[in-house]
Design an enzyme around this catalytic site. Structure first.
Site, PDB file in Angstrom:
ATOM      1  CG  ASP A 122      -1.992   1.101   1.320  1.00  0.00           C
ATOM      2  OD1 ASP A 122      -1.942   2.078   0.369  1.00  0.00           O
ATOM      3  OD2 ASP A 122      -2.373   1.278   2.484  1.00  0.00           O
TER       4      ASP A 122
ATOM      5  CD  GLU B 156      -5.223   6.635  -0.754  1.00  0.00           C
ATOM      6  OE1 GLU B 156      -6.475   6.147  -0.747  1.00  0.00           O
ATOM      7  OE2 GLU B 156      -4.475   6.251   0.144  1.00  0.00           O
TER       8      GLU B 156
ATOM      9  CG  HIS C 129      -2.969   2.026   6.547  1.00  0.00           C
ATOM     10  ND1 HIS C 129      -3.922   2.363   6.878  1.00  0.00           N
ATOM     11  CD2 HIS C 129      -2.607   1.855   5.244  1.00  0.00           C
ATOM     12  CE1 HIS C 129      -4.373   3.203   5.728  1.00  0.00           C
ATOM     13  NE2 HIS C 129      -3.440   2.548   4.472  1.00  0.00           N
TER      14      HIS C 129
END
Ligand code: TRP
Ligand code: CA
Ligand code: ZN
Length: 314
Positions: free
Chosen positions: A134, A168, A284
């Site tokens: 990510d 983002e 995350h």
């Protein structure tokens, strides 16, 4: 019945046989437009970009987050590759949370600029880690797709543009800034926006965004061709950089291999996973490193990106 010769573009030419000689000959090859086949994207090249993004994070406090040195170093890495490959690159600067952010836009010279096929991925990570799935994964895959455009000297009918978005993780700040910066006329020239955010998840699902039917079909055709079952991506609406484009009326599509949990046992059977297991347990987190990538998912999704970019631009 005269024999028909099937040409690549689906055109049939009737051959009239008279006394053994051909009266009606096939037209010259130039008269039958054939579709250029998309290249196979070498997953080793995509992984080499991920290794570079990992090194950049490691050298910059462990992350590539908005407003941190690791973000700008990531942007410089991608830009240098594109510049060397003949792209026209532009850095768009913005401010968010009192820190400077950047989008990188790369245009492949040529094609009809009234019909732009735009592929994008967010290049920023969260502050917790290097953000390799990510979203190093999407960033590296579209970079390698762009480099494949250059290597093959692909000259599509439409104009190709690639974008790496900043911030983002702060709420799609960079992509929204880009959409808001476009004039109405330039926004309407974007025939499609393709978004790639998290495409190498360790327990992958093959999610295809269901927003625009033609774009959705293109991706589904690719997976059907390699015999991989897909899932319709609806839950991600509003969760990545396609959202500002969709809100502005641009047709959008994209791929996603999952962040949170494999929800149903039917999905688990389909993907060979376990219900309740996270698609990406390092989502995350500090463990979103180069070890947090499923190579098969990264390879298939990278090839699907190239297939879509080629198919939608000719
Ligand atoms: N954009 C999210 C992030 O970076 C990841 C994500 C979660 C996502 N669900 C999604 C992306 C659905 C695309 C589609 O944290
Ligand atoms: Ca490949
Ligand atoms: Zn994220």
């Amino acid at each position: 019945m005269a024999p028909r010769i099937k040409l690549a573009a689906g055109v049939s030419v009737v051959m009239l046989l008279t006394g053994g000689s051909i009266v009606g000959a096939a037209p010259a090859p130039t008269a039958a437009p054939t579709l250029a086949a998309a290249p196979d994207i070498p997953v080793a090249n995509v992984k080499a970009h991920l290794a570079q993004l990992q090194s950049i994070a490691t050298a910059n406090g462990g992350n590539r987050a908005h407003g941190r040195t690791g973000y700008k170093a990531s942007l410089d890495y991608v830009k240098a590759k594109l510049d060397a490959a003949g792209f026209t690159t532009t850095i768009q600067q913005f401010t968010s949370s009192s820190r400077t952010g950047y989008n990188l836009i790369a245009d492949w010279p040529g094609g009809d600029t009234n019909k732009v096929v735009l592929s994008g991925s967010h290049l920023d990570s969260v502050t917790a880690g290097a953000g390799i799935n990510d979203n190093g994964s999407g960033s590296a895959a579209i970079l390698e797709t762009a480099l494949a455009v250059s290597r093959t000297n692909y000259q599509p009918t439409k104009h190709l543009r690639f974008a790496w978005w900043g911030a983002e993780e702060l709420g799609m700040v960079g992509s929204r800034y880009y959409v808001n910066s476009l004039t109405t006329a330039n926004r309407q020239k974007i025939s499609g926006y393709l978004n790639f955010d998290m495409i190498g998840s360790p327990n992958p699902g093959y999610y295809v965004y269901d927003d625009d039917p033609a774009i959705e079909k293109t991706f589904k055709d690719y997976y059907a061709g390699i015999g991989v079952p897909t899932e319709i991506e609806t839950e991600g609406d509003g969760r990545s950089d396609h959202a500002p484009f969709k809100s502005a009326g641009v047709p959008v599509g994209g791929l996603f291999s999952g962040a949170d949990y494999i929800k149903t046992s039917a999905q688990a059977t389909k993907w060979g996973g376990t219900a309740g297991l996270a698609f990406d347990r390092c989502y995350h987190a500090s463990c979103d490193t180069t070890a947090n990538i499923n190579d098969t998912a990264l390879d298939r999704n990278s090839d699907a990106i190239a297939y879509a970019v080629w198919s939608l631009s000719q």
